[in-house]
Design a protein around this motif. Structure first.
Motif, PDB file in Angstrom:
ATOM      1  N   UNK A 278       0.827  -1.208   0.000  1.00 33.69           N
ATOM      2  CA  UNK A 278       0.000   0.000   0.000  1.00 33.69           C
ATOM      3  C   UNK A 278       0.859   1.254   0.000  1.00 33.69           C
ATOM      4  N   UNK A 279       1.900   1.241   0.808  1.00 32.22           N
ATOM      5  CA  UNK A 279       2.772   2.405   0.895  1.00 32.22           C
ATOM      6  C   UNK A 279       3.557   2.601  -0.406  1.00 32.22           C
ATOM      7  N   UNK A 280       4.133   1.504  -0.922  1.00 28.89           N
ATOM      8  CA  UNK A 280       4.939   1.606  -2.139  1.00 28.89           C
ATOM      9  C   UNK A 280       4.108   2.024  -3.339  1.00 28.89           C
ATOM     10  N   UNK A 281       2.871   1.552  -3.396  1.00 34.13           N
ATOM     11  CA  UNK A 281       1.999   1.909  -4.523  1.00 34.13           C
ATOM     12  C   UNK A 281       1.857   3.427  -4.643  1.00 34.13           C
ATOM     13  N   UNK A 282       1.763   4.101  -3.504  1.00 29.89           N
ATOM     14  CA  UNK A 282       1.566   5.553  -3.505  1.00 29.89           C
ATOM     15  C   UNK A 282       2.796   6.308  -3.988  1.00 29.89           C
TER      16      UNK A 282
END
Length: 293
Positions: free
Chosen positions: A244-248
């Motif tokens: 979730x964090x990396x996607x952003x």
């Protein structure tokens, strides 16, 4: 209290099961979580049920593999790895996957293939040695259930040949590479893996992956790459907190991969082997790109 229990059971009729002993068990089917794309039955839905062979083999060329040392990154249960060895007669092929369970599946699959070949008295691939090796980061080298001595006296030439050509390793390819001395390859295959590297290790992990490909390839070697499109990232962005964090924060989207591999990493040429692979299930008709060092 009895009225309350009955009400609860009516609200959850699927989850309450009364066994023969009168014990009530709650059963709820859990959705498989595969944070690295390491689905147990990946090829079951990757390939259509009415298709005997993975449709990507329609665009694979024999000259990419024949007589060559090959590396398959994210091999899952080893289906592609084993079939490349059988169909294209590569000299060696090593399948790597982060999930030890998928590597165990690959070992089961190769034993099953050998049994089928022995039953048909078929010769799999030309080769010399005796055993398949499984190499894990934590456990070191292991051999499968066939020992070298047993192999010499009891197994068919077909078994010895396939076991010599195909090997598997459980390893996180992005963060480590324990092959010493460093071996180089003629062909590296990376099919539908880049999204999972990207979501788990971000842009830095993806760049590291591409750089390792280039370093491990012999001059003139090729990379067979099947990247997932950006819109498929959205579906898996919430798999873990890390994804979730990396996607952003992802900047280098798949449309930029070709430019990155040519201009930043150093590959000389690229060829698009297909724009749509017929026979693949919906959502898996992805282009296959072939880069040459």
């Amino acid at each position: 209290m009895a009225e309350s229990t009955q009400k609860s059971e009516k609200q959850n009729p699927v989850n309450v099961i009364n066994n023969n002993n009168g014990v009530v068990n709650n059963k709820k089917k859990r959705k498989e979580v595969a944070p690295f794309g390491n689905y147990r039955n990946y090829y079951g839905y990757r390939v259509g049920h009415d298709v005997e062979e993975d449709p990507r083999f329609k665009v694979f060329k024999k000259e990419w593999f024949e007589g060559k040392d090959c590396l398959d990154i994210g091999c899952n249960s080893g289906l592609i790895t084993i079939n490349i060895a059988k169909k294209f007669y590569c000299r060696t092929i090593l399948g790597i996957d982060i999930d030890k369970d998928r590597i165990n599946d690959a070992l089961w699959r190769i034993r099953k293939t050998i049994r089928e070949e022995k039953a048909g008295n078929g010769i799999v691939v030309p080769s010399k040695s005796k055993v398949v090796k499984v190499m894990n980061e934590s456990e070191g080298d292991k051999t499968c259930s066939t020992s070298a001595k047993d192999d010499e006296t009891e197994t068919s030439s077909a078994e010895r040949n396939l076991l010599d050509v195909v090997s598997f390793r459980s390893e996180n390819f992005v963060t480590s590479w324990s092959s010493l001395p460093l071996k180089h390859y003629d062909t590296i295959v990376c099919l539908s893996v880049t999204k999972w590297v990207h979501l788990n290790w971000g842009d830095e992990g993806l760049i590291s992956l591409f750089a390792k490909f280039w370093r491990l390839l012999n001059p003139g070697g090729i990379l067979v790459l099947e990247p997932q499109p950006w819109d498929s990232y959205y579906k898996n962005r919430l798999t873990t907190e890390v994804t979730q964090m990396n996607y952003k924060h992802i900047v280098h989207r798949p449309d930029f991969f070709q430019e990155m591999l040519l201009d930043k990493i150093g590959f000389r040429t690229v060829e698009q082997a297909t724009t749509s692979v017929s026979g693949a299930t919906l959502g898996f008709d992805r282009p296959v790109l072939v880069f040459r060092k």
